[in-house]
Design a protein around this motif. Structure first.
Motif, PDB file in Angstrom:
ATOM      1  N   UNK A 298      -2.650   1.665  -9.916  1.00 53.64           N
ATOM      2  CA  UNK A 298      -1.874   1.063 -11.006  1.00 53.64           C
ATOM      3  C   UNK A 298      -2.319  -0.367 -11.285  1.00 53.64           C
ATOM      4  N   UNK A 299      -2.647  -1.109 -10.222  1.00 56.66           N
ATOM      5  CA  UNK A 299      -3.138  -2.474 -10.390  1.00 56.66           C
ATOM      6  C   UNK A 299      -4.408  -2.487 -11.250  1.00 56.66           C
ATOM      7  N   UNK A 300      -5.331  -1.601 -10.936  1.00 58.28           N
ATOM      8  CA  UNK A 300      -6.593  -1.545 -11.686  1.00 58.28           C
ATOM      9  C   UNK A 300      -6.366  -1.184 -13.146  1.00 58.28           C
ATOM     10  N   UNK A 301      -5.311  -0.397 -13.409  1.00 60.51           N
ATOM     11  CA  UNK A 301      -5.015   0.043 -14.774  1.00 60.51           C
ATOM     12  C   UNK A 301      -4.069  -0.924 -15.483  1.00 60.51           C
ATOM     13  N   UNK A 302      -3.660  -1.998 -14.776  1.00 67.14           N
ATOM     14  CA  UNK A 302      -2.796  -3.000 -15.377  1.00 67.14           C
ATOM     15  C   UNK A 302      -1.376  -2.545 -15.592  1.00 67.14           C
ATOM     16  N   UNK A 303      -0.915  -1.571 -14.866  1.00 64.46           N
ATOM     17  CA  UNK A 303       0.433  -1.029 -15.020  1.00 64.46           C
ATOM     18  C   UNK A 303       1.441  -1.781 -14.150  1.00 64.46           C
ATOM     19  N   UNK A 304       2.724  -1.620 -14.465  1.00 60.70           N
ATOM     20  CA  UNK A 304       3.810  -2.226 -13.683  1.00 60.70           C
ATOM     21  C   UNK A 304       3.916  -1.505 -12.320  1.00 60.70           C
ATOM     22  N   UNK A 305       3.898  -2.296 -11.249  1.00 56.84           N
ATOM     23  CA  UNK A 305       3.901  -1.700  -9.903  1.00 56.84           C
ATOM     24  C   UNK A 305       5.177  -2.016  -9.121  1.00 56.84           C
ATOM     25  N   UNK A 306       6.169  -2.664  -9.769  1.00 58.44           N
ATOM     26  CA  UNK A 306       7.368  -3.098  -9.044  1.00 58.44           C
ATOM     27  C   UNK A 306       8.136  -1.924  -8.417  1.00 58.44           C
ATOM     28  N   UNK A 307       8.266  -0.840  -9.176  1.00 59.43           N
ATOM     29  CA  UNK A 307       9.011   0.308  -8.631  1.00 59.43           C
ATOM     30  C   UNK A 307       8.283   0.914  -7.431  1.00 59.43           C
ATOM     31  N   UNK A 308       6.931   0.931  -7.517  1.00 62.73           N
ATOM     32  CA  UNK A 308       6.150   1.451  -6.396  1.00 62.73           C
ATOM     33  C   UNK A 308       6.267   0.560  -5.164  1.00 62.73           C
ATOM     34  N   UNK A 309       6.256  -0.772  -5.403  1.00 64.08           N
ATOM     35  CA  UNK A 309       6.397  -1.723  -4.288  1.00 64.08           C
ATOM     36  C   UNK A 309       7.761  -1.553  -3.626  1.00 64.08           C
ATOM     37  N   UNK A 310       8.796  -1.397  -4.448  1.00 68.04           N
ATOM     38  CA  UNK A 310      10.148  -1.182  -3.913  1.00 68.04           C
ATOM     39  C   UNK A 310      10.198   0.099  -3.073  1.00 68.04           C
TER      40      UNK A 310
END
Length: 423
Positions: A63-75
Protein backbone atom coordinates in the motif's frame (compact mmCIF):
# COMPACT_ATOMS: atom_id res chain seq x y z
CA UNK A 1 11.58 -37.53 32.06
CA UNK A 2 9.38 -39.44 29.65
CA UNK A 3 9.36 -38.64 25.93
CA UNK A 4 6.27 -36.61 25.00
CA UNK A 5 6.35 -38.18 21.53
CA UNK A 6 5.51 -41.57 23.05
CA UNK A 7 2.41 -40.10 24.65
CA UNK A 8 1.44 -38.39 21.40
CA UNK A 9 1.95 -41.38 19.14
CA UNK A 10 1.76 -44.54 21.25
CA UNK A 11 0.29 -43.89 24.70
CA UNK A 12 -1.07 -47.43 25.07
CA UNK A 13 2.46 -48.87 25.01
CA UNK A 14 3.47 -46.56 27.83
CA UNK A 15 0.31 -47.39 29.80
CA UNK A 16 1.04 -51.10 29.45
CA UNK A 17 4.54 -50.55 30.83
CA UNK A 18 3.28 -48.40 33.69
CA UNK A 19 0.77 -51.08 34.70
CA UNK A 20 3.70 -53.31 35.61
CA UNK A 21 4.54 -50.89 38.39
CA UNK A 22 1.03 -51.13 39.93
CA UNK A 23 1.19 -47.45 40.92
CA UNK A 24 -2.03 -46.26 39.31
CA UNK A 25 -0.22 -43.95 36.90
CA UNK A 26 -2.01 -44.77 33.65
CA UNK A 27 -4.59 -41.99 34.14
CA UNK A 28 -1.74 -39.50 34.31
CA UNK A 29 -0.85 -40.39 30.71
CA UNK A 30 -4.31 -39.27 29.58
CA UNK A 31 -3.97 -36.08 31.63
CA UNK A 32 -0.63 -35.28 30.01
CA UNK A 33 -2.08 -36.01 26.58
CA UNK A 34 -4.88 -33.49 27.16
CA UNK A 35 -2.49 -30.82 28.44
CA UNK A 36 -0.28 -31.38 25.41
CA UNK A 37 -3.30 -31.19 23.10
CA UNK A 38 -4.21 -27.78 24.57
CA UNK A 39 -0.57 -26.67 24.30
CA UNK A 40 -0.42 -27.63 20.63
CA UNK A 41 -3.72 -25.84 19.97
CA UNK A 42 -2.28 -22.65 21.46
CA UNK A 43 0.83 -23.15 19.34
CA UNK A 44 -1.32 -23.31 16.21
CA UNK A 45 -3.16 -20.15 17.26
CA UNK A 46 0.13 -18.36 17.81
CA UNK A 47 1.51 -19.51 14.46
CA UNK A 48 -1.69 -18.39 12.75
CA UNK A 49 -1.43 -14.93 14.30
CA UNK A 50 2.21 -14.64 13.27
CA UNK A 51 1.26 -15.64 9.76
CA UNK A 52 -1.51 -13.02 9.77
CA UNK A 53 0.92 -10.37 11.01
CA UNK A 54 3.31 -11.18 8.16
CA UNK A 55 0.45 -10.90 5.64
CA UNK A 56 -0.54 -7.49 6.99
CA UNK A 57 3.09 -6.32 6.86
CA UNK A 58 3.23 -7.23 3.19
CA UNK A 59 -0.07 -5.40 2.59
CA UNK A 60 1.33 -2.31 4.33
CA UNK A 61 4.47 -2.32 2.20
CA UNK A 62 2.43 -2.78 -0.97
CA UNK A 63 0.00 0.00 0.00
CA UNK A 64 2.89 2.36 0.76
CA UNK A 65 4.33 1.83 -2.73
CA UNK A 66 0.90 2.49 -4.25
CA UNK A 67 0.41 5.63 -2.14
CA UNK A 68 -2.70 4.28 -0.41
CA UNK A 69 -3.94 5.00 3.13
CA UNK A 70 -2.37 2.46 5.52
CA UNK A 71 -3.82 3.62 8.88
CA UNK A 72 -6.41 0.84 9.11
CA UNK A 73 -3.75 -1.75 8.29
CA UNK A 74 -1.39 -0.30 10.92
CA UNK A 75 -4.19 -0.42 13.50
CA UNK A 76 -4.88 -4.04 12.55
CA UNK A 77 -1.16 -4.91 12.84
CA UNK A 78 -0.83 -3.29 16.29
CA UNK A 79 -3.66 -5.44 17.62
CA UNK A 80 -1.82 -8.69 16.91
CA UNK A 81 1.28 -8.57 19.25
CA UNK A 82 -0.82 -8.35 22.47
CA UNK A 83 -2.81 -11.39 21.29
CA UNK A 84 0.42 -13.28 20.61
CA UNK A 85 1.82 -12.32 24.01
CA UNK A 86 -1.35 -13.50 25.77
CA UNK A 87 -1.29 -16.84 23.94
CA UNK A 88 2.44 -17.26 24.72
CA UNK A 89 1.70 -16.84 28.43
CA UNK A 90 -1.12 -19.37 28.23
CA UNK A 91 1.03 -21.78 26.24
CA UNK A 92 3.93 -21.50 28.70
CA UNK A 93 1.61 -22.23 31.63
CA UNK A 94 0.29 -25.30 29.81
CA UNK A 95 3.84 -26.44 29.01
CA UNK A 96 4.95 -26.10 32.63
CA UNK A 97 1.96 -28.12 33.82
CA UNK A 98 2.51 -30.76 31.13
CA UNK A 99 6.23 -31.07 31.85
CA UNK A 100 5.64 -31.24 35.61
CA UNK A 101 3.30 -34.18 35.01
CA UNK A 102 5.85 -35.74 32.65
CA UNK A 103 8.49 -35.60 35.39
CA UNK A 104 6.17 -37.47 37.71
CA UNK A 105 6.04 -40.45 35.35
CA UNK A 106 8.77 -43.04 35.99
CA UNK A 107 11.14 -44.40 33.37
CA UNK A 108 10.07 -47.15 30.99
CA UNK A 109 10.96 -50.51 32.53
CA UNK A 110 13.17 -52.90 30.57
CA UNK A 111 11.33 -56.06 29.57
CA UNK A 112 13.64 -58.26 31.69
CA UNK A 113 12.71 -56.54 34.98
CA UNK A 114 10.68 -58.97 37.16
CA UNK A 115 7.38 -57.92 38.71
CA UNK A 116 7.34 -57.53 42.48
CA UNK A 117 6.16 -55.29 45.30
CA UNK A 118 9.30 -54.99 47.46
CA UNK A 119 12.95 -56.02 47.72
CA UNK A 120 11.75 -59.44 48.89
CA UNK A 121 10.60 -60.04 45.30
CA UNK A 122 13.97 -59.30 43.68
CA UNK A 123 15.10 -62.22 41.53
CA UNK A 124 18.40 -63.90 42.30
CA UNK A 125 20.35 -64.48 39.07
CA UNK A 126 23.84 -65.37 40.30
CA UNK A 127 25.90 -66.29 43.34
CA UNK A 128 29.65 -66.18 43.83
CA UNK A 129 31.80 -67.65 46.59
CA UNK A 130 30.98 -69.95 49.46
CA UNK A 131 29.12 -68.28 52.34
CA UNK A 132 31.27 -68.39 55.48
CA UNK A 133 29.93 -69.79 58.74
CA UNK A 134 32.73 -69.72 61.34
CA UNK A 135 32.55 -72.29 64.17
CA UNK A 136 32.48 -69.58 66.88
CA UNK A 137 30.17 -66.78 67.92
CA UNK A 138 30.78 -63.70 65.80
CA UNK A 139 30.87 -60.28 67.39
CA UNK A 140 28.62 -57.56 65.97
CA UNK A 141 30.70 -55.52 63.55
CA UNK A 142 30.44 -52.36 65.64
CA UNK A 143 31.63 -54.17 68.78
CA UNK A 144 34.59 -55.67 66.95
CA UNK A 145 35.54 -52.31 65.44
CA UNK A 146 35.46 -50.66 68.87
CA UNK A 147 37.37 -53.50 70.52
CA UNK A 148 40.13 -52.99 67.91
CA UNK A 149 40.20 -49.27 68.80
CA UNK A 150 39.07 -48.57 65.26
CA UNK A 151 35.72 -46.84 65.80
CA UNK A 152 33.82 -44.81 68.36
CA UNK A 153 30.04 -44.70 68.13
CA UNK A 154 29.38 -43.27 71.62
CA UNK A 155 31.33 -40.05 71.13
CA UNK A 156 30.01 -39.61 67.57
CA UNK A 157 26.46 -39.82 68.96
CA UNK A 158 27.44 -37.13 71.47
CA UNK A 159 28.80 -34.81 68.76
CA UNK A 160 26.45 -35.57 65.85
CA UNK A 161 23.65 -37.94 66.89
CA UNK A 162 22.76 -41.39 65.57
CA UNK A 163 23.94 -42.38 62.12
CA UNK A 164 27.44 -40.92 62.42
CA UNK A 165 30.71 -42.43 63.56
CA UNK A 166 34.38 -41.87 64.29
CA UNK A 167 36.73 -44.19 62.42
CA UNK A 168 40.29 -44.29 63.66
CA UNK A 169 43.47 -46.35 63.86
CA UNK A 170 43.76 -49.38 61.62
CA UNK A 171 40.04 -49.54 60.80
CA UNK A 172 40.18 -45.94 59.61
CA UNK A 173 43.19 -46.82 57.47
CA UNK A 174 41.34 -49.90 56.19
CA UNK A 175 38.57 -47.58 55.05
CA UNK A 176 41.11 -45.50 53.12
CA UNK A 177 42.64 -48.67 51.69
CA UNK A 178 39.24 -49.65 50.28
CA UNK A 179 38.88 -46.23 48.64
CA UNK A 180 42.33 -46.34 47.04
CA UNK A 181 41.92 -49.95 45.95
CA UNK A 182 38.61 -49.20 44.17
CA UNK A 183 39.99 -46.04 42.53
CA UNK A 184 43.06 -47.88 41.25
CA UNK A 185 40.96 -50.77 39.98
CA UNK A 186 38.67 -48.49 37.96
CA UNK A 187 41.22 -46.00 36.67
CA UNK A 188 43.30 -48.88 35.33
CA UNK A 189 40.24 -49.77 33.24
CA UNK A 190 40.18 -46.29 31.70
CA UNK A 191 37.71 -44.56 34.03
CA UNK A 192 38.74 -40.95 34.66
CA UNK A 193 39.04 -40.07 38.34
CA UNK A 194 36.95 -37.20 39.75
CA UNK A 195 36.30 -35.54 43.10
CA UNK A 196 33.00 -33.70 42.61
CA UNK A 197 31.50 -30.83 44.62
CA UNK A 198 29.79 -31.99 47.79
CA UNK A 199 27.01 -29.42 47.49
CA UNK A 200 24.54 -28.68 44.68
CA UNK A 201 21.92 -26.09 43.91
CA UNK A 202 18.37 -27.40 44.28
CA UNK A 203 17.28 -26.47 40.74
CA UNK A 204 20.20 -28.45 39.29
CA UNK A 205 19.78 -31.35 41.71
CA UNK A 206 16.12 -31.65 40.65
CA UNK A 207 17.23 -32.90 37.22
CA UNK A 208 18.54 -36.10 38.77
CA UNK A 209 16.42 -37.03 41.77
CA UNK A 210 12.83 -37.81 42.68
CA UNK A 211 11.05 -34.81 44.16
CA UNK A 212 10.38 -36.45 47.53
CA UNK A 213 14.13 -37.10 47.90
CA UNK A 214 14.58 -33.48 48.95
CA UNK A 215 12.59 -34.18 52.10
CA UNK A 216 13.36 -37.85 52.71
CA UNK A 217 17.00 -38.22 51.68
CA UNK A 218 18.97 -35.00 51.39
CA UNK A 219 20.34 -32.43 53.81
CA UNK A 220 19.68 -28.81 52.89
CA UNK A 221 22.27 -26.30 54.04
CA UNK A 222 20.23 -23.33 52.82
CA UNK A 223 16.97 -22.75 50.98
CA UNK A 224 18.61 -23.54 47.64
CA UNK A 225 21.68 -25.66 48.46
CA UNK A 226 21.87 -29.37 49.33
CA UNK A 227 24.63 -31.77 50.32
CA UNK A 228 24.99 -34.59 47.81
CA UNK A 229 23.60 -38.03 48.59
CA UNK A 230 25.82 -39.62 45.92
CA UNK A 231 28.54 -38.38 43.57
CA UNK A 232 26.46 -39.58 40.62
CA UNK A 233 24.26 -36.46 41.01
CA UNK A 234 26.88 -33.75 40.31
CA UNK A 235 28.78 -36.00 37.90
CA UNK A 236 25.78 -36.21 35.57
CA UNK A 237 24.31 -32.78 36.28
CA UNK A 238 27.55 -31.11 35.16
CA UNK A 239 26.48 -31.73 31.55
CA UNK A 240 23.09 -30.01 32.01
CA UNK A 241 21.95 -28.17 28.84
CA UNK A 242 25.01 -29.32 26.90
CA UNK A 243 25.42 -30.96 23.50
CA UNK A 244 28.34 -33.40 23.68
CA UNK A 245 30.66 -34.45 20.88
CA UNK A 246 29.89 -37.90 19.54
CA UNK A 247 33.58 -38.83 19.39
CA UNK A 248 33.92 -38.15 23.14
CA UNK A 249 31.34 -40.80 24.06
CA UNK A 250 31.25 -42.83 26.17
CA UNK A 251 32.42 -40.62 29.04
CA UNK A 252 33.59 -43.09 31.70
CA UNK A 253 34.28 -41.75 35.17
CA UNK A 254 34.95 -42.97 38.67
CA UNK A 255 34.25 -40.47 41.42
CA UNK A 256 35.07 -40.48 45.10
CA UNK A 257 33.07 -38.42 47.57
CA UNK A 258 31.63 -38.26 51.01
CA UNK A 259 27.86 -38.77 50.79
CA UNK A 260 25.16 -37.47 53.10
CA UNK A 261 21.69 -39.00 53.55
CA UNK A 262 18.91 -38.46 56.04
CA UNK A 263 17.68 -42.04 55.47
CA UNK A 264 14.16 -41.11 56.53
CA UNK A 265 11.74 -43.97 56.02
CA UNK A 266 11.08 -47.56 57.00
CA UNK A 267 14.74 -48.53 57.35
CA UNK A 268 15.95 -45.56 59.37
CA UNK A 269 19.62 -45.47 60.41
CA UNK A 270 21.83 -47.61 62.59
CA UNK A 271 21.77 -46.33 66.15
CA UNK A 272 25.23 -47.85 66.42
CA UNK A 273 27.04 -49.20 63.42
CA UNK A 274 28.25 -48.65 59.87
CA UNK A 275 25.72 -50.24 57.54
CA UNK A 276 23.05 -47.53 57.27
CA UNK A 277 24.41 -44.12 58.21
CA UNK A 278 23.95 -40.43 57.50
CA UNK A 279 27.52 -39.99 56.22
CA UNK A 280 29.66 -42.42 54.27
CA UNK A 281 32.41 -42.75 51.67
CA UNK A 282 31.73 -44.08 48.21
CA UNK A 283 33.58 -44.64 44.95
CA UNK A 284 31.05 -44.53 42.10
CA UNK A 285 31.12 -45.53 38.44
CA UNK A 286 29.38 -43.06 36.11
CA UNK A 287 29.01 -43.34 32.32
CA UNK A 288 27.43 -41.11 29.68
CA UNK A 289 26.95 -43.06 26.46
CA UNK A 290 25.24 -43.24 23.10
CA UNK A 291 21.86 -45.04 23.33
CA UNK A 292 22.91 -48.06 21.28
CA UNK A 293 25.78 -48.82 23.69
CA UNK A 294 24.15 -48.40 27.09
CA UNK A 295 23.08 -52.00 27.74
CA UNK A 296 26.56 -53.26 26.88
CA UNK A 297 27.99 -50.70 29.31
CA UNK A 298 25.46 -51.74 31.95
CA UNK A 299 26.99 -55.23 31.81
CA UNK A 300 30.49 -53.74 31.96
CA UNK A 301 29.67 -51.78 35.12
CA UNK A 302 28.29 -54.95 36.67
CA UNK A 303 31.44 -56.87 35.81
CA UNK A 304 33.58 -54.12 37.37
CA UNK A 305 31.57 -54.12 40.60
CA UNK A 306 31.61 -57.90 40.88
CA UNK A 307 35.36 -57.99 40.30
CA UNK A 308 35.89 -55.66 43.26
CA UNK A 309 33.86 -58.00 45.48
CA UNK A 310 35.70 -61.04 44.14
CA UNK A 311 39.13 -59.50 44.74
CA UNK A 312 38.02 -58.79 48.30
CA UNK A 313 36.96 -62.47 48.48
CA UNK A 314 33.51 -61.59 49.78
CA UNK A 315 30.75 -64.08 48.87
CA UNK A 316 27.80 -62.37 47.20
CA UNK A 317 24.72 -62.80 45.11
CA UNK A 318 23.34 -60.66 42.27
CA UNK A 319 19.63 -59.82 42.10
CA UNK A 320 17.58 -58.39 39.27
CA UNK A 321 15.65 -55.65 41.08
CA UNK A 322 11.88 -55.96 40.72
CA UNK A 323 9.37 -53.32 39.67
CA UNK A 324 8.39 -52.41 43.23
CA UNK A 325 11.99 -51.78 44.32
CA UNK A 326 13.30 -50.18 41.13
CA UNK A 327 12.67 -46.49 41.76
CA UNK A 328 11.56 -43.95 39.16
CA UNK A 329 14.77 -43.32 37.22
CA UNK A 330 16.15 -46.78 36.41
CA UNK A 331 14.99 -48.83 33.45
CA UNK A 332 16.79 -51.77 35.03
CA UNK A 333 18.94 -52.29 38.11
CA UNK A 334 21.14 -55.02 39.50
CA UNK A 335 22.03 -55.15 43.19
CA UNK A 336 24.98 -56.99 44.65
CA UNK A 337 24.21 -58.38 48.09
CA UNK A 338 27.17 -59.51 50.16
CA UNK A 339 27.04 -62.41 52.61
CA UNK A 340 27.02 -61.34 56.26
CA UNK A 341 27.75 -64.50 58.33
CA UNK A 342 26.72 -63.09 61.70
CA UNK A 343 23.36 -62.00 60.27
CA UNK A 344 23.09 -65.17 58.17
CA UNK A 345 21.83 -63.03 55.29
CA UNK A 346 22.87 -61.28 52.09
CA UNK A 347 22.83 -57.48 52.42
CA UNK A 348 22.99 -54.89 49.65
CA UNK A 349 26.43 -53.41 49.05
CA UNK A 350 26.16 -52.24 45.41
CA UNK A 351 23.56 -50.97 42.93
CA UNK A 352 24.01 -50.74 39.16
CA UNK A 353 21.41 -48.79 37.15
CA UNK A 354 20.77 -47.89 33.53
CA UNK A 355 18.69 -44.70 33.40
CA UNK A 356 18.52 -44.83 29.55
CA UNK A 357 17.56 -41.31 28.34
CA UNK A 358 15.24 -40.54 31.29
CA UNK A 359 17.68 -38.42 33.28
CA UNK A 360 19.20 -36.86 30.15
CA UNK A 361 15.77 -35.52 29.16
CA UNK A 362 15.35 -33.87 32.55
CA UNK A 363 18.83 -32.35 32.33
CA UNK A 364 18.65 -31.69 28.56
CA UNK A 365 21.89 -33.50 27.68
CA UNK A 366 22.28 -34.45 24.02
CA UNK A 367 25.04 -35.32 21.58
CA UNK A 368 25.58 -34.42 17.95
CA UNK A 369 25.08 -37.51 15.81
CA UNK A 370 27.17 -36.69 12.77
CA UNK A 371 25.80 -39.47 10.55
CA UNK A 372 22.39 -37.85 10.13
CA UNK A 373 23.05 -34.46 11.78
CA UNK A 374 20.58 -35.09 14.62
CA UNK A 375 20.80 -34.38 18.35
CA UNK A 376 19.60 -37.42 20.34
CA UNK A 377 19.58 -37.56 24.12
CA UNK A 378 22.44 -39.49 25.70
CA UNK A 379 21.98 -42.45 28.04
CA UNK A 380 23.27 -42.23 31.61
CA UNK A 381 24.37 -45.08 33.88
CA UNK A 382 25.78 -45.37 37.38
CA UNK A 383 27.01 -48.16 39.62
CA UNK A 384 28.63 -48.41 43.01
CA UNK A 385 32.33 -49.13 42.86
CA UNK A 386 32.57 -49.51 46.61
CA UNK A 387 30.53 -48.03 49.46
CA UNK A 388 33.18 -48.39 52.13
CA UNK A 389 31.06 -48.44 55.28
CA UNK A 390 28.94 -51.36 54.03
CA UNK A 391 31.98 -53.25 52.76
CA UNK A 392 33.66 -52.63 56.13
CA UNK A 393 30.68 -54.37 57.77
CA UNK A 394 31.15 -57.31 55.39
CA UNK A 395 34.89 -57.47 56.15
CA UNK A 396 34.33 -57.21 59.91
CA UNK A 397 31.89 -60.13 59.73
CA UNK A 398 33.67 -62.32 57.18
CA UNK A 399 37.28 -61.78 58.31
CA UNK A 400 37.04 -61.67 62.08
CA UNK A 401 38.88 -64.35 64.04
CA UNK A 402 38.02 -66.29 67.20
CA UNK A 403 40.66 -64.40 69.20
CA UNK A 404 39.04 -61.04 68.37
CA UNK A 405 41.47 -60.01 65.67
CA UNK A 406 40.65 -59.09 62.07
CA UNK A 407 42.42 -60.54 59.04
CA UNK A 408 42.99 -57.93 56.34
CA UNK A 409 41.86 -59.06 52.85
CA UNK A 410 44.91 -59.90 50.74
CA UNK A 411 44.14 -57.35 48.04
CA UNK A 412 44.12 -54.53 50.61
CA UNK A 413 47.42 -55.40 52.29
CA UNK A 414 49.60 -53.37 49.89
CA UNK A 415 47.55 -50.32 50.94
CA UNK A 416 48.13 -51.20 54.62
CA UNK A 417 51.93 -51.34 54.41
CA UNK A 418 51.83 -55.10 54.11
CA UNK A 419 49.99 -55.62 57.39
CA UNK A 420 48.04 -58.90 57.48
CA UNK A 421 46.03 -58.56 60.67
CA UNK A 422 44.53 -55.99 63.00
CA UNK A 423 44.75 -56.92 66.67
Amino acid sequence: MQDIEIIRKNPDTLKKNLKRRKQGLTKKVDEIKEEDKDWRQKKQEEDSLRHERNKISKKINKAKKQGKDIQSLIHEAKAIPPQIEKIQEEREALKQKRDTLLRELPNTIHESVPYGESDEDNKEIKTWGEPKNPPFDLLPHQDLAESLNGADFTRSAKTSGSGFYFLKGKIGLLNQALIQFAINNLTQKGYTYHEPPLMMRKDVYATGVQLNDFDDVMYNVSDEDYLIATSEAPMLAQYKDETLNEQDLPLKSCAYSMCFRKEVGSHGVDTKGLFRTHQFNKVEQIVVSKPENSWKIHKELQKNAEEIHQLLELPYRVVNVCTGDLGSFAAKKYDIETWMPRQQAYKETCSNSNYTDYQARRANVRYHKEEDNTYPYVHTLNSTGVATSRILVAILENYQNKNGSLTIPKVLRPYMNGQKEIK
